[in-house]
Design an enzyme around this catalytic site. Structure first.
Site, PDB file in Angstrom:
ATOM      1  N   CYS A   1      -1.476  53.038  57.355  1.00 46.31           N
ATOM      2  CA  CYS A   1      -0.914  51.642  57.316  1.00 46.31           C
ATOM      3  C   CYS A   1      -0.298  50.988  55.803  1.00 46.31           C
ATOM      4  CB  CYS A   1      -2.133  50.631  57.696  1.00 46.31           C
ATOM      5  SG  CYS A   1      -2.359  50.635  59.321  1.00 46.31           S
TER       6      CYS A   1
ATOM      7  N   HIS B   1       2.735  44.261  62.839  1.00 45.25           N
ATOM      8  CA  HIS B   1       2.200  45.322  61.858  1.00 45.25           C
ATOM      9  C   HIS B   1       3.137  46.531  62.185  1.00 45.25           C
ATOM     10  CE1 HIS B   1       0.202  47.987  59.334  1.00 45.25           C
ATOM     11  NE2 HIS B   1      -1.045  48.024  60.166  1.00 45.25           N
TER      12      HIS B   1
ATOM     13  N   CYS C   1      -6.052  47.845  54.202  1.00 46.00           N
ATOM     14  CA  CYS C   1      -6.774  49.000  54.694  1.00 46.00           C
ATOM     15  C   CYS C   1      -5.886  50.058  55.512  1.00 46.00           C
ATOM     16  CB  CYS C   1      -7.788  48.543  55.807  1.00 46.00           C
ATOM     17  SG  CYS C   1      -7.324  47.776  57.400  1.00 46.00           S
TER      18      CYS C   1
END
Length: 383
Positions: free
Chosen positions: A89, A339, A369
């Site tokens: 991510c 996202h 994260c």
């Protein structure tokens, strides 16, 4: 130590899975923000030293080094190379870190850093599931070293989000209230035109598609948990999305030699790891590490962006770090805005930079994260 500067930043709208960007090739999405960045900054693209792009699940339209492909698809000079990085991510946030390190080391003067992800075309974890044709079920299950160290414990972001909620005493209602606030903040930002300048429209798409104007606590409460007996639902998780984003990182020499006007200085970059089974807790030790290295307090920051992979991640971080909720994700986050994994790092940085300028603030901190139990931290200082 040599400085690294942010010259400009741009992003596409972030669109829902199957939405306005679903049919756009990943290389073309990347090319769109690269061309916009070149045009906005006024740089000679022939002077760019490298293109560093974040992307995960690099198969299909995202295979073959999409950073390089996107630059070429933009019609820009052949001699400029590109490299694609995967820190899950945080991939495009790491792209900024690599760009800054190149500039600060004196080995580069101008670097385009960004990311792209079309999750409609290439589903999340597609690269992992593709391994099944070769007899591998996950990146972990067949590794003797992994099994010797961690056993056969489940590695799942959903499981990690549940464990965090339980450990930090975060109720389902707490998470739903946070998610509702994310949507409301994002809608207010859209209606207030706060994203207009940072977005480069693609075709007929000019606004983020994710925020839900009609959501409510009652609607969220009606959803089934992702796991039987759990607290986490789809309403408190980030949305699967498509998008691209990019920033231009420059050295002091480039600023002076090319007549550039920096918008911010990269004050601090770092990355730390934590338990990979818990996976999503690393922003806590990573932030503490960054504060220790900089000698700063969390109260020194006018803005903070903590990626909303799940509401429990941000709520646990705020409990541990003691951040003012009114300075965290002020324009909403991934729960509302989506996202697109490889692009989110520089999407957050773009939004953070524009908002820092709008508020005439000085310092902002970004943390995410990441798979494998990792977290990047970037501190920028407005100039």
């Amino acid at each position: 130590m040599a400085e690294a500067y942010l010259i400009d930043a741009v992003r596409t709208p972030v669109c829902r899975r199957g939405g306005g960007l679903a049919g756009v090739h990943s290389a073309d999405l990347g090319a769109h923000v690269i061309n916009a960045l070149v045009g906005r900054s006024g740089i000679d693209p022939a002077r760019v030293d490298d293109v560093v792009f974040g992307c995960t699940d690099t198969i299909g339209s995202q295979a073959g080094d999409v950073a390089r492909t996107a630059w070429l698809a933009a019609g820009l000079p052949d001699h400029v190379p590109g490299v694609t990085v995967d820190r899950q991510c945080g991939s495009s946030q790491q792209a900024v870190h690599f760009a800054a390190q190149a500039v600060m080391s004196g080995t580069a003067d101008l670097v385009v850093a960004g990311g792209v992800q079309n999750m409609s075309a290439i589903p999340i974890s597609a690269a992992m599931t593709a391994g099944r044709q070769f007899g591998f079920t996950t990146p972990f299950a067949e590794s003797k070293g992994w099994l010797a160290r961690y056993g056969n414990r489940e590695v799942s972001q959903f499981g990690a989000a549940e464990m965090i909620a339980e450990r930090w005493g975060i109720s389902r209602e707490d998470m739903e209230e946070f998610a509702l606030r994310s949507h409301r903040r994002a809608v207010a930002a859209i209606d207030g035109g706060r994203f207009d300048e940072e977005i480069e429209p693609v075709g007929g798409v000019s606004a983020d598609e994710g925020p839900r104007r009609d959501t409510s606590l009652e609607r969220m409460a009606a959803l089934a948990p992702l796991r039987e007996g759990g607290r986490v639902t789809a309403a408190v998780a980030s949305q699967i999305s498509d998008g691209a984003s990019a920033v231009l990182v420059a050295s002091e020499r480039a600023v002076a030699g090319f007549g550039l006007t920096p918008r911010a200085r990269l004050h601090h970059i770092s990355v730390r790891g934590d338990d990979p089974v818990w996976m999503l807790t690393a922003p806590i030790p990573a932030t503490r590490h960054a504060l220790g290295r900089t000698g700063m307090s969390i109260d020194d920051f006018d803005l903070v962006e903590v990626n909303e992979a799940f509401a429990s991640v941000v709520l646990a971080w705020m409990k541990e770090i003691g951040a003012d909720p009114d300075r965290v994700n002020v324009n909403g986050g991934a729960i509302a805005l989506g996202h697109p994994i490889g692009a989110t790092g520089t999407r957050l940085m773009t939004t953070m930079l524009y908002e820092l300028e709008r508020r005439a603030g000085r310092y902002a901190l970004q943390v995410m994260c990441e798979g494998g139990g990792q977290a990047n931290v970037t501190v920028i200082e407005r100039i």
